[in-house]
Design an enzyme around this catalytic site. Structure first.
Site, PDB file in Angstrom:
ATOM      1  N   HIS A 233       0.612  -1.223   0.036  1.00 26.32           N
ATOM      2  CA  HIS A 233       0.011   0.147  -0.102  1.00 26.32           C
ATOM      3  C   HIS A 233       0.863   1.472  -0.130  1.00 26.32           C
ATOM      4  O   HIS A 233       0.346   2.336  -0.038  1.00 26.32           O
ATOM      5  CB  HIS A 233      -1.120   0.156   1.208  1.00 26.32           C
ATOM      6  CG  HIS A 233      -0.510   0.446   2.499  1.00 26.32           C
ATOM      7  ND1 HIS A 233       0.105  -0.799   3.404  1.00 26.32           N
ATOM      8  CD2 HIS A 233       0.084   1.188   3.265  1.00 26.32           C
ATOM      9  CE1 HIS A 233       0.507  -0.103   4.569  1.00 26.32           C
ATOM     10  NE2 HIS A 233       0.548   1.089   4.350  1.00 26.32           N
TER      11      HIS A 233
ATOM     12  N   ASP B 154       0.208  -7.819   1.315  1.00 20.71           N
ATOM     13  CA  ASP B 154       0.722  -6.177   1.444  1.00 20.71           C
ATOM     14  C   ASP B 154       2.176  -6.156   1.579  1.00 20.71           C
ATOM     15  O   ASP B 154       2.783  -5.421   2.571  1.00 20.71           O
ATOM     16  CB  ASP B 154       0.073  -5.589   2.845  1.00 20.71           C
ATOM     17  CG  ASP B 154      -0.090  -4.056   2.760  1.00 20.71           C
ATOM     18  OD1 ASP B 154       0.291  -3.501   1.705  1.00 20.71           O
ATOM     19  OD2 ASP B 154      -0.380  -3.652   3.778  1.00 20.71           O
TER      20      ASP B 154
ATOM     21  N   SER C 119       4.838   2.576   7.904  1.00 17.75           N
ATOM     22  CA  SER C 119       4.537   1.498   7.134  1.00 17.75           C
ATOM     23  C   SER C 119       5.747   0.961   6.111  1.00 17.75           C
ATOM     24  O   SER C 119       6.342   1.697   5.393  1.00 17.75           O
ATOM     25  CB  SER C 119       3.205   1.500   6.110  1.00 17.75           C
ATOM     26  OG  SER C 119       2.158   1.736   6.841  1.00 17.75           O
TER      27      SER C 119
ATOM     28  N   GLY D 233      -8.979 -25.218  -2.041  1.00 13.21           N
ATOM     29  CA  GLY D 233     -10.276 -25.411  -2.695  1.00 13.21           C
ATOM     30  C   GLY D 233     -11.440 -25.923  -1.684  1.00 13.21           C
ATOM     31  O   GLY D 233     -12.337 -26.972  -2.261  1.00 13.21           O
ATOM     32  N   ILE D 234     -11.408 -25.534  -0.440  1.00 11.23           N
ATOM     33  CA  ILE D 234     -12.545 -26.302   0.343  1.00 11.23           C
ATOM     34  C   ILE D 234     -13.001 -24.746   1.062  1.00 11.23           C
ATOM     35  O   ILE D 234     -12.441 -23.711   1.011  1.00 11.23           O
ATOM     36  CB  ILE D 234     -11.989 -27.077   1.399  1.00 11.23           C
ATOM     37  CG1 ILE D 234     -11.069 -26.256   2.482  1.00 11.23           C
ATOM     38  CG2 ILE D 234     -11.441 -28.348   0.865  1.00 11.23           C
ATOM     39  CD1 ILE D 234     -10.913 -27.075   3.713  1.00 11.23           C
TER      40      ILE D 234
ATOM     41  N   GLY E 229     -14.874 -24.302   5.018  1.00  7.98           N
ATOM     42  CA  GLY E 229     -14.822 -25.153   6.218  1.00  7.98           C
ATOM     43  C   GLY E 229     -14.844 -24.020   7.187  1.00  7.98           C
ATOM     44  O   GLY E 229     -15.354 -22.843   7.289  1.00  7.98           O
ATOM     45  N   ARG E 230     -14.970 -24.814   8.536  1.00  6.07           N
ATOM     46  CA  ARG E 230     -15.164 -24.233   9.759  1.00  6.07           C
ATOM     47  C   ARG E 230     -14.531 -24.865  10.688  1.00  6.07           C
ATOM     48  O   ARG E 230     -13.999 -25.787  10.702  1.00  6.07           O
ATOM     49  CB  ARG E 230     -16.592 -23.940  10.328  1.00  6.07           C
ATOM     50  CG  ARG E 230     -17.252 -25.261  10.227  1.00  6.07           C
ATOM     51  CD  ARG E 230     -18.566 -25.178  10.968  1.00  6.07           C
ATOM     52  NE  ARG E 230     -19.271 -26.593  10.873  1.00  6.07           N
ATOM     53  CZ  ARG E 230     -19.165 -27.398  11.596  1.00  6.07           C
ATOM     54  NH1 ARG E 230     -18.295 -27.396  12.861  1.00  6.07           N
ATOM     55  NH2 ARG E 230     -19.598 -28.586  11.804  1.00  6.07           N
TER      56      ARG E 230
END
Length: 503
Positions: free
Chosen positions: A242, A274, A354, A410-411, A413-414
């Site tokens: 940034h 970033d 930064s 590629g899933i 989920g939790r």
């Protein structure tokens, strides 16, 4: 001088002594009642170093045989009673004519070396201690001193030298002296300075100011600025994405810590983490030392060095500690702007910091200062830094290719929560809800309901653990996923795909 007891019954006449010569030994008058047996005189040999004439021959032995005194039986004649001490015999003078001894024939001279007869066994009756103890003590003392002198002389002439040792020493090969190199760890406080001052001296040459603005005849007008960290001596600098984003149309330059100013070019940038890399046309720069966050603990020293607010005069330094690990931060307004696995610190930094450095107590880089959490109430703000391990992974690929491709499983989920015996819930993995089509998860057989409990050597307790960990892998890397499927833990090897655009 020892006294000699004549076994002959006739008294021995005293040798005439000139008036000008004093006797060598004077025997005091002695009480005859305290006299010891005649045999006791032989127990204490003479301590007088002066040679003495041999004793007079007994009449019955004659004078023709001068060695008759030392033949067997010479002392068998009975001793007369009572005992009377014999007066001392005066030795011949050291100068002048030799005075004859009437007890010895003139044709025979005393022997040069004294012959001491072997003393006879001590009599049963003990001698009177009052007369003999002083002589015994003197004898012991003289014997002890003589032994010391003899031992000293022998030692001085090398009698006690170990011949085998001498031979070994002579036969030993020459010794080669090798220079010893000692590595010392310099204590920052050894010269009275503080830890922060020592770290500042070490790290400050590796910090730059990144500026954007307009350059005119009136000078350079700064519009925006940030910080950067030198990672190679030939001018590669790491900063935040940034900081360099939306810089088209502005003049750009880098100001080194020593005040030199250079233009720069953007090598590559990555919005997902970033991070960005720029190239400064300079050589001989001071790259920062890289550290590690794996050995850090909450409470360890953290020092931030950057250029807050674009102030002139070089980098500034603030000191704090590591407050937490693996923080999730959303510095923007979109979900895709989320940053995972961030370091949290209370070392103050603000706008303009930064892209600066967060270092440990040894001055080694542990993170790139990235975001500030502004508190609506409280005593201060909270800073966040991108860990050095993730920075290295991303910037290495940018330097190699100019771009970054992110790995993708590629899933959806939790978190998997298991209920414990006490009724509480505990995170126990990342449960697969869906396996997206045409992704690595579908191709390698991950199924809904599978609980990912780890990959390679990393433990997974939450979905965030899985996301943070996979960002350290490149596209196409094979990974061992450990899954709990219907109560059985098994391993599935998955070759990671590439993250699609727009996700």
């Amino acid at each position: 001088m020892a006294e000699h007891i004549d076994p002959a019954p006739d008294p021995i006449p005293e040798a005439p002594t000139p008036e000008s010569i004093d006797p060598a030994v004077v025997v005091p008058e002695t009480d005859d009642s305290l006299a010891p047996p005649p045999e006791s005189a032989a127990l204490f040999p003479s301590l007088d170093p002066a040679p003495q004439p041999p004793p007079a021959l007994p009449p019955e032995l004659g004078t023709e045989d001068p060695m008759a005194l030392f033949r067997p039986g010479a002392h068998d004649a009975p001793s007369p009673e009572p005992f009377s001490p014999v007066p001392a015999v005066t030795p011949p003078p050291t100068s002048g004519p030799h005075l004859p001894d009437p007890r010895w024939p003139q044709s025979w001279s005393p022997p040069i070396e004294r012959v001491t007869p072997v003393p006879e066994p001590a009599p049963t009756a003990e001698p009177t201690p009052r007369r003999r103890w002083p002589t015994a003590l003197l004898g012991l003392a003289a014997g002890f001193l003589g032994a010391l002198v003899a031992v000293g002389a022998m030692w001085g002439f090398g009698v006690f030298d170990d011949a085998s040792t001498a031979e070994t020493s002579e036969a030993a090969p020459p010794t080669t002296v090798i220079e010893r190199v000692v590595t010392e760890v310099v204590n920052p406080n050894a010269d009275g300075t503080t830890l922060a001052a020592a770290v500042g001296r070490k790290v400050t040459p590796s910090i730059v100011t990144v500026e954007f603005g307009t350059d005119s005849a009136a000078g350079f007008t700064v519009v925006a600025s940030g910080s950067g960290v030198v990672v190679s001596a030939d001018g590669l600098v790491v900063t935040n994405e940034h900081v360099v984003a939306d810089s088209d149309g502005f003049d750009a330059r880098v100001v080194l810590s020593d005040g030199r100013v250079f233009p720069f070019e953007i090598v590559g940038e990555d919005a997902l983490t970033d991070l960005a890399v720029i190239q400064v046309p300079a050589t001989g720069l001071t790259p920062v030392d890289l550290g590690s966050t794996r050995d850090l603990s909450v409470g360890d020293v953290a020092i931030a060095i950057g250029n807050p607010l674009g102030l002139a005069g070089g980098p500034s330094l603030t000191v704090g500690v590591i407050s937490a690990f693996n923080r999730e931060v959303n510095p923007g307004f979109n979900a895709s702007d989320r940053l995972f696995g961030m370091l949290q610190t209370d070392a103050p930094f603000t706008s303009g910091s930064s892209g600066g450095a967060l270092v440990d107590g040894a001055g080694r880089l542990i993170g790139i200062t990235t975001a500030v959490g502004v508190a609506e109430a409280g005593s201060g703000d909270v800073g966040f830094a991108t860990p050095v391990e993730l920075m290295t992974r991303i910037t290495d690929e940018i330097i190699e290719t100019g771009d970054v491709k992110h790995a993708f499983l590629g899933i959806t989920g939790r978190d998997q929560l298991d209920r414990l015996d006490d009724g509480s819930l505990q995170p126990a993995g990342a449960v697969v809800i869906t396996s997206e089509p045409d992704t690595a998860a579908e191709r390698f057989g991950l199924q809904p309901g599978d609980v990912i409990v780890g990959f390679d050597d990393n433990e997974v307790r939450t979905m965030q653990d899985l996301v943070i960990g996979l960002r350290h892998y490149r596209v196409g890397t094979p990974v061992d996923f450990h899954i709990n499927r219907d109560g059985t833990v098994e391993t599935i090897v998955v070759e990671l795909g590439e993250r699609p655009e727009g996700l």
